[in-house]
Design a protein around this motif. Structure first.
Motif, PDB file in Angstrom:
ATOM      1  N   UNK A  63       0.753  -1.229  -0.043  1.00 52.50           N
ATOM      2  CA  UNK A  63       0.012   0.116   0.000  1.00 52.50           C
ATOM      3  C   UNK A  63       0.728   1.348   0.016  1.00 52.50           C
ATOM      4  N   UNK A  64       0.281   2.389  -0.206  1.00 51.66           N
ATOM      5  CA  UNK A  64       0.978   3.641  -0.314  1.00 51.66           C
ATOM      6  C   UNK A  64       1.735   4.026   0.938  1.00 51.66           C
ATOM      7  N   UNK A  65       1.413   3.325   2.001  1.00 54.56           N
ATOM      8  CA  UNK A  65       2.107   3.906   3.308  1.00 54.56           C
ATOM      9  C   UNK A  65       3.000   2.946   3.879  1.00 54.56           C
ATOM     10  N   UNK A  66       3.413   1.932   3.022  1.00 52.41           N
ATOM     11  CA  UNK A  66       4.561   1.228   3.245  1.00 52.41           C
ATOM     12  C   UNK A  66       5.844   1.833   3.703  1.00 52.41           C
ATOM     13  N   UNK A  67       6.605   1.159   4.518  1.00 49.44           N
ATOM     14  CA  UNK A  67       8.037   1.519   4.936  1.00 49.44           C
ATOM     15  C   UNK A  67       9.045   1.487   3.738  1.00 49.44           C
ATOM     16  N   UNK A  68       8.640   0.788   2.614  1.00 45.23           N
ATOM     17  CA  UNK A  68       9.308   0.753   1.550  1.00 45.23           C
ATOM     18  C   UNK A  68       8.875   1.271   0.314  1.00 45.23           C
TER      19      UNK A  68
ATOM     20  N   UNK B 145       5.931   3.965  -5.397  1.00 39.11           N
ATOM     21  CA  UNK B 145       4.667   3.272  -5.216  1.00 39.11           C
ATOM     22  C   UNK B 145       5.065   2.661  -3.896  1.00 39.11           C
ATOM     23  N   UNK B 146       4.197   1.887  -2.896  1.00 44.25           N
ATOM     24  CA  UNK B 146       4.209   1.061  -1.957  1.00 44.25           C
ATOM     25  C   UNK B 146       5.153  -0.262  -2.245  1.00 44.25           C
ATOM     26  N   UNK B 147       5.973  -0.759  -1.527  1.00 46.87           N
ATOM     27  CA  UNK B 147       6.855  -2.003  -1.787  1.00 46.87           C
ATOM     28  C   UNK B 147       6.841  -2.909  -0.484  1.00 46.87           C
ATOM     29  N   UNK B 148       6.784  -4.055  -0.823  1.00 43.12           N
ATOM     30  CA  UNK B 148       6.815  -5.039   0.186  1.00 43.12           C
ATOM     31  C   UNK B 148       8.304  -5.690   0.129  1.00 43.12           C
ATOM     32  N   UNK B 149       8.718  -6.131   1.250  1.00 40.10           N
ATOM     33  CA  UNK B 149      10.017  -6.478   1.448  1.00 40.10           C
ATOM     34  C   UNK B 149      10.663  -6.452   2.688  1.00 40.10           C
ATOM     35  N   UNK B 150      12.174  -6.383   2.610  1.00 45.63           N
ATOM     36  CA  UNK B 150      13.028  -6.411   4.047  1.00 45.63           C
ATOM     37  C   UNK B 150      13.923  -5.303   3.815  1.00 45.63           C
ATOM     38  N   UNK B 151      14.477  -4.742   4.799  1.00 43.60           N
ATOM     39  CA  UNK B 151      15.295  -3.802   5.209  1.00 43.60           C
ATOM     40  C   UNK B 151      16.417  -4.133   6.234  1.00 43.60           C
TER      41      UNK B 151
ATOM     42  N   UNK C  24      14.777  -6.234   9.021  1.00 39.95           N
ATOM     43  CA  UNK C  24      13.283  -5.773   9.552  1.00 39.95           C
ATOM     44  C   UNK C  24      12.534  -5.744   8.295  1.00 39.95           C
ATOM     45  N   UNK C  25      11.335  -6.476   8.244  1.00 35.43           N
ATOM     46  CA  UNK C  25      10.295  -6.627   7.225  1.00 35.43           C
ATOM     47  C   UNK C  25       9.387  -5.308   7.133  1.00 35.43           C
ATOM     48  N   UNK C  26       9.420  -4.707   6.201  1.00 36.46           N
ATOM     49  CA  UNK C  26       8.535  -3.409   5.888  1.00 36.46           C
ATOM     50  C   UNK C  26       6.990  -3.764   6.522  1.00 36.46           C
ATOM     51  N   UNK C  27       6.492  -2.582   6.920  1.00 37.98           N
ATOM     52  CA  UNK C  27       5.041  -2.725   7.124  1.00 37.98           C
ATOM     53  C   UNK C  27       4.388  -1.687   6.588  1.00 37.98           C
ATOM     54  N   UNK C  28       3.075  -1.686   6.733  1.00 36.46           N
ATOM     55  CA  UNK C  28       2.259  -0.507   5.957  1.00 36.46           C
ATOM     56  C   UNK C  28       1.884   0.328   6.771  1.00 36.46           C
TER      57      UNK C  28
ATOM     58  N   UNK D 180      24.157   5.062   9.692  1.00 34.11           N
ATOM     59  CA  UNK D 180      24.087   5.176  11.189  1.00 34.11           C
ATOM     60  C   UNK D 180      23.003   4.583  11.755  1.00 34.11           C
ATOM     61  N   UNK D 181      22.942   4.415  13.305  1.00 38.99           N
ATOM     62  CA  UNK D 181      21.885   3.779  13.796  1.00 38.99           C
ATOM     63  C   UNK D 181      20.437   4.483  13.371  1.00 38.99           C
ATOM     64  N   UNK D 182      19.512   3.785  13.302  1.00 36.91           N
ATOM     65  CA  UNK D 182      18.066   4.473  13.127  1.00 36.91           C
ATOM     66  C   UNK D 182      17.856   4.177  11.368  1.00 36.91           C
ATOM     67  N   UNK D 183      18.880   4.280  10.864  1.00 37.31           N
ATOM     68  CA  UNK D 183      18.574   4.151   9.075  1.00 37.31           C
ATOM     69  C   UNK D 183      18.597   3.112   8.611  1.00 37.31           C
ATOM     70  N   UNK D 184      17.655   2.705   7.804  1.00 41.50           N
ATOM     71  CA  UNK D 184      17.044   1.635   6.888  1.00 41.50           C
ATOM     72  C   UNK D 184      17.320   1.675   5.664  1.00 41.50           C
ATOM     73  N   UNK D 185      17.932   0.480   4.914  1.00 39.30           N
ATOM     74  CA  UNK D 185      18.131   0.273   3.678  1.00 39.30           C
ATOM     75  C   UNK D 185      17.562  -0.964   2.870  1.00 39.30           C
ATOM     76  N   UNK D 186      16.981  -1.045   1.692  1.00 43.92           N
ATOM     77  CA  UNK D 186      16.411  -2.229   1.125  1.00 43.92           C
ATOM     78  C   UNK D 186      17.224  -3.136   0.867  1.00 43.92           C
ATOM     79  N   UNK D 187      16.956  -4.456   1.119  1.00 46.58           N
ATOM     80  CA  UNK D 187      17.815  -5.383   0.696  1.00 46.58           C
ATOM     81  C   UNK D 187      16.931  -6.613  -0.054  1.00 46.58           C
TER      82      UNK D 187
END
Length: 672
Positions: free
Chosen positions: A456-461, A566-572, A668-672, A612-619
Motif C-alpha cells: 500500500x501507499x503507506x509502506x515503509x518501503x 509506489x508502496x513496496x513489500x520486502x526487507x530492510x 526488518x520486514x517493511x510494514x504498511x 548510522x543507527x536508526x537508518x534503514x536500507x532495502x535488501x
C-alpha cells in the motif's frame, strides 16, 4: 562501458562534441513536425485517427499497421529527427542519404570510428557516427514509400500523416508482391511484416515479425512523445500460419576470412549462447599475452560451477558498434559478453558466459555478472535507444536470467550506473550509463516482470516508478555543458535536501570528494534515483517523501495523484542495537582466514559513507564473501575463487548498490 584507461575528461569531450554536431543540425527543424503542436484535443491531428484512416485507405489491418509502428518507434515522432540509421517518423521510414546530407528533417552523421584507448585528443568537430555498413535494415524505404504515394520524400520526413500513409502503402505493396490478399485478417500479414523489417537474415526477420504479432496479441497503450494517447487493442487469437515463414529470406552464413563485421552476423558453428529467436553472431574477445606476463582482455573461469552469476549489467557504449568491436578485440582493453546493435537489435557475443569480462569497473561485480553493451549515447536516446534494441536485449536477458536463475529485479538487472565503486578512490570514475533516458519500466515489461506496487501507499518501503512519458525533469549537457536538454521522458527522479524544489540537491561525498555541488547534468547521477529501485522511507510530508540515501535523508516529490514512487513489500537492514554506525562496502570480500597461504590478502576497504543507527536500507538478500584471483599462467587456465564464510547483505544504498556485513545488521520486514 568500462574503458577505464580513456581519461574521463577525454571521454566527456568526445561525447559532447558528437552531440553538439548533431543537435546543431537538428534543432532548427524540431518545430516542423505536425503532431508537435499543443495537445488540446481541438485542431490537433490525432494520431489514432491517422492510423485508422491509413489502414482503411490501403486495406491494411489497423492492428498490423499499429503493431509495426510500435515496433519501429513506439508511435513516437522524435520531432522529425532521424534515428542512427536514418529512420523518420512513427513508421521509421529510412532515408540514409537525406540524413547524411542534412536534408530537411535530417542531420549529418559520419561513420568514422570514435577514439581508441590511445586517443588523447579526439577531434571536436566529429559528428555522431552513423554506421553505413553492417546494417541489414533496408536504407531507402522512405523513397519507395514516397513513390507509392506520389508525394515529395520531404513530406514523409516532416509530416506524420504522410509518414504513416507511406508505411501503410509499403505494407500493402509487399503483401501484393507475396501474392497474399489485402484485407482485415491480420494473420495473413506475417510475411509482409517480416519483409518490412528489411532484414536479409531469416532469424532476424522472423524475430521482428514475431515481436510485432506478440504486440498485436497482447495489445499496447501509451502516450507518445507528442502527448498523443494511442491504443492497440489486444487480439489474442491472431496466430499466423506456418506457410507465412516462406516469405523470409534465407539465413546468411559468414565465411572464413571475411570482415569482423560480416562474421559477427552469424553465430553458425560457434555455439553462441543465445535464444533461438534472436539473430546472434560471434566476434570473440581474444585472451592473449601482452605486456609483462599479462593476459587480456578477460579472465577465464568456469561459471556457474566456480561462481554463481548474480547480475546482468546493462551498459550503453558511448561509441559506435564498429568502434566497440575494435575495442573488444584489443587484449589490453575492456571486454564484455554481448553487444546489441541500435539499428536492428542484432546481438553479437564476445565472451562465453562462463568467463569474466572487464566491463563494470569493479572486479567483484565482474566476477558475478554478465555484461551487455547497447550501441548508443545516453544523451541521444531517440537516435540510439530503438525499440528493436530494447526487444532484443530483453529477450537475451530473459534467456540468461532463466539459464542462471538470476532474479528479474532492479538489484540484479542493473545499469552500469548502479555498480558501486570497489574502493573510495574508484568512486569518482564510476560510470553513468545507460542514463536517465533508459526506459527501465518498459524494459521490465518486456522482461515479463513488470515493475509495480507490491504494498500500500503507506509502506515503509517505496519503489521508484514515475510515468516515463510525463516525467520530464530538466537536464543539461546533451548539446552543451550548460545548455538545457530538450524535454524528454525519463526514468529518474531528482532528490533534494528538503521537501522543496528550491532546496539544494543531495550530495554524494564519494563521487565528489572535493565538496562540489551536485548538478542537473545528464551525466551527473549523484542526486537522483531510478525506476525500479527500492528505498526505505525516512519521512513523509504532504506531497513529498524522504528516503534514506547515502547516509542522509533525500526528498523527492511524490504527489498521490501522480505518484513517482509506489508502496513496496520486502526487507530492510538496520545496524544492530548498540552500534552507532556500521561500515558500507563496494565489494563483498571473504574474511582473512579464508585466503590460502601465500595469497595476498586485500585490505579492508569501507566506502566513505555513514550508515548510522536508526537508518534503514532495502535488501534483496545475501551474498557470500568471495575473491577472484585471475590466472596469468596461460591463456586457457581458469583463475581461482577464494570463498569465505562471511555473509553480506546487498543493499540499495544510493543510486548504486553496496554491501554490509550480515553480522552488523538486523533484518526488518517493511510494514504498511
Amino acid at each position: 562501458m568500462g574503458r577505464s584507461d580513456i581519461p574521463r575528461t577525454v571521454r566527456h569531450l568526445y561525447r559532447t562534441a558528437c552531440v553538439i554536431a548533431v543537435a546543431a543540425l537538428i534543432t532548427p527543424l524540431l518545430g516542423s513536425w505536425p503532431l508537435g503542436v499543443p495537445h488540446d484535443g481541438g485542431s490537433v491531428i490525432r494520431l489514432q485517427r491517422v492510423f485508422s484512416d491509413a489502414a482503411a485507405e490501403f486495406r491494411v489491418p489497423q492492428s498490423v499497421l499499429l503493431g509495426v509502428s510500435y515496433m519501429e518507434s513506439r508511435w513516437d515522432a522524435h520531432a522529425g529527427a532521424p534515428s542512427v540509421i536514418g529512420g523518420y517518423g512513427p513508421m521509421h521510414l529510412t532515408d540514409v542519404r537525406a540524413a547524411l546530407a542534412g536534408a530537411p528533417g535530417g542531420a549529418v552523421y559520419r561513420d568514422t570510428p570514435g577514439p581508441s584507448a590511445s586517443s588523447a585528443d579526439p577531434p571536436a568537430s566529429q559528428g555522431a557516427p552513423m554506421a553505413k555498413k553492417g546494417f541489414s535494415k533496408q536504407m531507402a524505404t522512405l523513397e519507395r514509400a514516397a513513390g507509392l504515394l506520389g508525394v515529395p520524400s520531404v513530406r514523409l520526413r516532416t509530416d506524420a500523416v504522410e509518414n504513416v500513409r507511406g508505411g501503410a502503402a509499403l505494407l500493402a505493396a509487399t503483401q501484393r508482391e507475396l501474392g497474399r490478399p489485402l484485407g482485415a485478417d491480420p494473420a495473413e500479414w506475417w510475411g509482409a511484416v517480416a519483409r518490412f523489417s528489411g532484414s536479409t537474415d531469416s532469424v532476424a526477420a522472423a524475430a521482428y515479425a514475431d515481436n510485432v504479432f506478440d504486440v498485436i496479441r497482447k495489445g499496447a497503450q501509451r502516450t507518445t512523445d507528442t502527448g498523443q494517447r494511442v491504443t492497440l487493442a489486444a487480439s489474442p487469437g491472431v496466430r499466423p500460419g506456418a506457410t507465412q515463414r516462406e516469405a523470409v529470406p534465407p539465413q546468411e552464413v559468414s565465411t572464413p576470412g571475411s570482415s569482423p563485421e560480416a562474421n559477427a552476423k552469424s553465430g553458425a558453428g560457434t555455439g553462441v549462447e543465445c535464444p533461438a529467436t534472436l539473430a546472434c553472431g560471434w566476434l570473440p574477445a581474444p585472451r592473449v599475452l601482452y605486456g609483462d606476463d599479462r593476459y587480456g582482455n578477460h579472465d577465464v573461469a568456469d561459471r556457474p560451477t566456480d561462481q554463481k552469476i548474480e547480475y546482468v549489467v546493462i551498459h550503453d557504449t558511448e561509441d559506435t558498434q564498429n568502434a566497440m568491436f575494435q575495442t573488444v578485440q584489443t587484449p589490453s582493453e575492456a571486454s564484455w559478453h554481448y553487444t546489441i546493435r541500435s539499428g536492428d537489435g542484432q546481438v553479437t557475443q564476445h565472451l562465453r558466459t562462463k568467463d569474466i569480462g572487464w566491463h563494470a569497473g569493479n572486479q567483484d561485480i565482474n566476477a558475478r555478472s554478465i555484461g551487455v553493451e547497447h550501441e548508443g549515447f545516453l544523451a541521444q536516446p531517440d537516435t540510439w535507444y530503438t525499440e528493436q534494441m530494447y526487444q532484443s536485449s530483453a529477450r537475451l536477458v530473459s534467456y540468461l536470467a532463466k539459464k542462471y536463475a538470476i532474479p528479474l529485479d532492479r538489484q540484479h538487472i542493473i545499469g552500469h550506473e548502479d555498480v558501486p565503486g570497489p574502493v573510495t578512490a574508484g568512486i569518482p570514475d564510476m560510470h553513468e550509463d545507460p542514463g536517465p533516458y533508459w526506459d527501465w519500466r518498459h524494459y521490465f515489461d518486456l522482461l515479463g516482470s513488470p515493475l509495480r506496487a507490491t504494498a500500500g501507499p503507506n509502506s515503509e518501503l517505496v519503489t521508484v516508478l514515475p510515468d516515463f512519458a510525463t516525467n520530464r525533469p530538466e537536464y543539461t549537457g546533451c548539446t552543451g555543458e550548460a545548455e538545457l536538454c530538450a524535454p524528454h521522458g525519463s526514468s529518474a527522479v531528482r532528490l533534494y535536501t528538503e521537501p522543496s524544489e528550491s532546496a539544494p540537491l543531495v550530495q554524494d561525498v564519494g563521487k565528489r570528494p572535493g565538496g562540489e555541488d551536485s548538478t542537473i547534468g545528464v551525466y551527473d547521477m549523484t542526486s537522483r534515483v531510478s525506476a525500479g529501485q527500492t528505498y526505505a522511507v525516512a519521512q513523509r510530508r504532504g506531497d513529498w517523501t524522504a528516503i534514506w540515501y547515502l547516509g542522509q535523508k533525500a526528498w523527492f516529490r511524490n504527489p498521490s495523484a501522480h505518484p513517482t514512487a509506489v508502496g513496496s513489500a520486502g526487507r530492510m537492514v538496520t545496524p544492530k542495537p548498540g552500534l552507532p554506525g556500521i561500515p558500507v562496502y563496494g565489494r563483498a570480500r571473504p574474511e582473512e582466514s579464508a585466503y590460502p597461504d601465500g595469497t595476498a590478502v586485500p585490505p579492508d576497504s569501507p566506502l566513505p559513507y555513514e550508515f548510522l543507527a536508526g537508518q534503514r536500507y532495502a535488501t534483496q538478500g545475501t551474498v557470500r564473501g568471495e575473491y577472484f584471483e585471475p590466472s596469468d599462467a596461460d591463456s586457457a587456465s581458469p583463475g581461482r575463487f577464494v570463498k569465505g564464510r562471511a555473509l553480506y547483505y546487498e543493499i540499495q544504498f544510493g543510486h548504486r548498490l553496496a554491501y554490509v556485513r550480515a553480522d552488523d545488521v538486523d533484518v526488518v520486514r517493511a510494514t504498511e
